[in-house]
Design an enzyme around this catalytic site. Structure first.
Site, PDB file in Angstrom:
ATOM      1  N   GLU A  89       0.728  -1.276  -0.190  1.00  0.00           N
ATOM      2  CA  GLU A  89       0.079   0.112  -0.004  1.00  0.00           C
ATOM      3  C   GLU A  89       0.727   1.313  -0.066  1.00  0.00           C
ATOM      4  OE1 GLU A  89      -3.061   0.471  -0.016  1.00  0.00           O
ATOM      5  OE2 GLU A  89      -4.067  -1.357   0.399  1.00  0.00           O
ATOM      6  N   SER A 346     -30.983 -32.977  47.301  1.00  0.00           N
ATOM      7  CA  SER A 346     -30.012 -33.460  48.500  1.00  0.00           C
ATOM      8  C   SER A 346     -28.562 -33.094  48.381  1.00  0.00           C
ATOM      9  CB  SER A 346     -30.075 -34.964  48.130  1.00  0.00           C
ATOM     10  OG  SER A 346     -31.394 -35.606  48.621  1.00  0.00           O
TER      11      SER A 346
END
Length: 776
Positions: A89, A346
């Site tokens: 770029e 339980s």
């Protein structure tokens, strides 16, 4: 003279130049203030992303335009990608002032020659300017872009500008920034790219809609190869050659959705953060979610499930599944059942037995009564609706028997129990206006899966419970639940069945895992919590709306899923022997009194049990609420006949003897082995008359009687009565409670198949009688 004139002209030129420079500078400052740079991120904020501990996205929350934009630092991006971006770029990026005049002149000449834009001449800085302040593709727009680029260079360093590019570059569809693109397309963080992947993503912002590798792989390949050829002077030739042969592959873009309910929970507490790192293991989370999804397909339509896995050493959560299928609204997928308040069934029993060990009122083999009992009007029953008679603490816990647990809680105290749980960090929520009572041990108060898992971790952490940690920076919140010795004994019971279970391999299929199940009233909640040295795993199954799920309980619904999760955990089960703490020892104890063997005469030791003792304490058996007094019967024996007698009914010499007294409530369940130390029968003429005061007797049949079906009847039956009973009478058939009825009503016993039936009647005072009938 000429020299002075030259100097004067030079001085004037300098003054003019300086003045122009000042004017330009002042103009630039004024323009910068009048037209400030848009703040990066204000108009295009980052997505909030919640990640696993290794950075893998769990869930991202996009901006209002549904753009996926994940924040990433320059140091978190592969150098290959940075090199590819700059090399393709903007090779002059590190030295130009924001614009590259040579590139602009070249672009202008191409425009004049061809009549249209061939190359834009944009630098990376100019592209960033367009990202944060979009402009049209016109000459005026280009000029605006150039001025913004100059502003950027004045306000930001080159590395900061490059970071903006890495975060805001368009990557196709709803993706912006290299982090979102790397994870969406190639399924990996941007720090780990190959040469080919770096080149492919570097060129993508040139035409993000046309070069998407998930839609147009051939176009993406051609563009990628163009970048690779451009990098020939910067990357080794062998690397480029290999990259050119690598096929272009991209996975379909889809929203990350791991631990979605946890991510939502962490998002609410993010407080302005853009990235929240959790303690979740991404691979384990995926596996757990897959297991829950597989399991929920076998459950009723509206049922769901939840699971939580924590690392015991750090209390960090490694997997968090708040619902079984986040996409299934019928299963209330949005409800986080890790945090929902539900009846624990339980699952609180291990803590009760641990507290009772610390209080010195039980050891691992203390005698308990698994028989129908009334505790101030509260009459608990067992899950299987049957009773076993005399059981030890180990047996009561591993078999999750309800009546013995209530018996221990009655001795320990419900208020004391709930307070101890709170001190240990396990919060309970009671119905409005309710206070702790005996029902709490069977699920009479609510808690959460998160609370339970943090509490159960105490069994592997020397008794120290703690709050599960969701983020690495969460504080370590620990609480003393029980002593290290009590935690060791309870864990050993749950893992092996205790000393007796260890000897016979009662729980051999799960060695290394100590686990407990729970089922709330009406099958509304099924639980299973397991502990190993390294992990604690909790599973809940039920309907989020609290509707019952008949037939689904902890053992058959939740435990298989919990065991499947353990099977996927790395190093979950350590088989090496764990040495008990110094205050935990083993000893032989005696039933029914509870003392250590040798602490009383052998004549008082009916049954021996090998027990874990804490601090060397072997506490006596709980007092008998029916008989009261000392649990030893003292009597005299005729030395000639060896039978029980008194001086009133024999002239023979007598000797003193004593026998241990079992709790009255256990008498109907005792076998011959337990009765071997019972007093001998009374000598003729000395025994109290049958049916005398204080005796209970069954009428309507006698032992040894044979009953047959009446003609045309489906099964034989007999109606029995009882005399000498007080209040309501319980009827047992082969040790299973068949029912209760008033003494005057009697009971009709049916015999579904041929065989021998032991029938026992007992009243509220513990008196009983038994007959054995054969059905043909």
């Amino acid at each position: 003279m000429r020299r002075l004139l030259v100097r004067a002209r030079a001085s004037r030129a300098l003054r003019i130049g300086a003045s122009v420079g000042v004017v330009i500078g002042l103009f630039a400052i004024a323009a910068d203030r009048l037209y400030p740079l848009p703040t990066p991120g204000r108009s295009a904020p980052f997505s909030l992303i919640v990640t696993a501990r290794d950075g893998t996205p769990l869930r991202a929350f996009p901006d209002k335009l549904y753009i996926w934009r994940n924040p990433v630092a320059l140091t978190q991006v592969s150098p290959l990608y940075v090199e590819a971006v700059i090399g393709y770029e903007d090779r002059a990026f590190w030295w130009h002032p924001g614009i590259n005049p040579f590139a602009l002149v070249r672009a202008g000449a191409q425009w004049i020659r061809h009549g249209h834009i061939v190359s834009g001449g944009s630098t990376i800085t100019m592209q960033v300017a367009r990202m944060i302040d979009p402009t049209p593709h016109t000459m005026a727009g280009k000029l605006h872009q150039i001025l913004r680029a100059l502003q950027l260079e004045a306000h930001f360093s080159k590395r900061e500008i490059l970071s903006l590019y890495l975060n805001y570059a368009p990557m196709g569809g709803v993706l912006e920034g290299v982090d979102a693109a790397s994870r969406a397309y190639i399924g990996k963080p941007p720090s780990n790219m190959s040469h080919a992947e770096a080149a492919m993503l570097a060129v993508l912002p040139q035409a993000p809609s046309l070069l998407r590798p998930d839609r147009y792989p051939e176009r993406a390949r051609q563009a990628r190869d163009k970048v690779l050829h451009r990098m020939a002077d910067r990357w080794p030739a062998p690397d480029i050659a290999d990259a050119l042969t690598e096929p272009v592959y991209a996975q379909t873009i889809r929203e990350p959705m791991l631990a979605p309910l946890l991510a939502e929970r962490l998002r609410r507490g993010a407080r302005g953060k853009l990235r929240v790192t959790s303690t979740i293991d991404a691979d384990l989370q995926s596996t757990v979610e897959a297991l829950l999804l597989e399991r929920v397909r076998t459950l009723p339509r509206h049922a769901s499930s939840a699971a939580l896995v924590i690392d015991n050493a750090t209390l960090e959560v490694r997997a968090y599944a708040g619902s079984a299928d986040f996409s299934d609204l019928e299963r209330a997928s949005h409800v986080d059942m890790v945090r929902a308040w539900r009846s624990p069934g339980s699952t609180l029993k291990p803590f009760l037995y641990g507290f009772a060990l610390d209080a010195g009122i039980i050891d691992s083999e203390s005698l308990l009564n698994d028989v129908p009992q009334s505790f101030g009007g509260y009459q608990p029953g067992n899950f299987q609706q049957s009773f076993s008679g005399a059981v030890s603490v180990s047996e009561a816990l591993t078999r999750s028997l309800n009546v013995p647990a209530v018996q221990v809680l009655d001795q320990y105290g419900p208020d004391r129990f709930v307070g101890k749980l709170r001190q240990g960090g396990l919060k309970l929520r009671f119905p409005r206006g309710a206070t702790p009572n005996l029902a709490v041990i069977l699920g009479g108060a609510d808690t959460t899966l998160e609370n339970l898992v943090g509490a159960y971790a105490s069994l592997a952490r020397g008794g120290m419970a703690g709050s599960p940690r969701l983020t690495p920076d969460a504080p370590l919140d620990e609480h003393r639940m029980m002593s290290a010795g009590a935690a060791y004994i309870v864990r050993d019971i749950l893992e092996t069945g205790g000393p007796l279970g260890r000897a016979i391999g009662e729980r051999g299929t799960s060695r290394g895992i100590a686990w407990k199940t729970g089922t709330s009233f009406g099958f509304r909640d099924a639980w299973s919590i397991g502990v190993t040295d390294r992990y604690t795993v909790g599973v809940w199954i039920g309907r989020p709306d609290g509707t019952p799920n008949p037939g689904y309980f902890g053992a058959n619904a939740a435990t298989p899923l919990m065991m499947s999760i353990f099977s996927t955990l790395p190093d979950a089960v350590v088989t090496s022997h764990r040495a008990p703490p110094p205050d935990v020892t083993q000893a032989q104890i005696c039933w029914p009194l509870g003392n250590v063997v040798g602490a009383q005469p052998d004549a008082l030791c009916a049954v021996q049990r090998r027990a874990w003792l804490l601090a060397g304490v072997a506490p006596p058996t709980f007092p008998d609420p029916v008989r009261g007094g000392e649990p030893i019967l003292r009597y005299t024996i005729d030395t000639v006949t060896g039978l029980r007698a008194t001086s009133d009914c024999t002239d023979h010499p007598l000797r003193q003897a004593e026998s241990p007294l079992w709790p009255v409530a256990l008498e109907p369940w005792l076998d011959e082995r337990s009765r071997r130390l019972d007093p001998p029968r009374w000598a003729p003429g000395c025994a109290p008359p049958a049916g005398g005061a204080g005796r209970l007797a069954i009428t309507g049949a006698s032992s040894g009687e044979v009953v047959r079906s009446a003609y045309g009847a489906a099964a034989p039956q007999v109606h029995l009565g009882v005399i000498g009973a007080r209040g309501v009478v319980g009827w047992l058939v082969n040790g299973t409670l068949a029912g209760r009825a008033a003494a005057a009503s009697g009971w009709t016993v049916q015999f579904p198949k041929p065989g021998e039936y032991a029938i026992t009647a007992f009243d509220e005072s513990g008196r009983y009688d038994r007959v054995t009938i054969e059905a043909r």
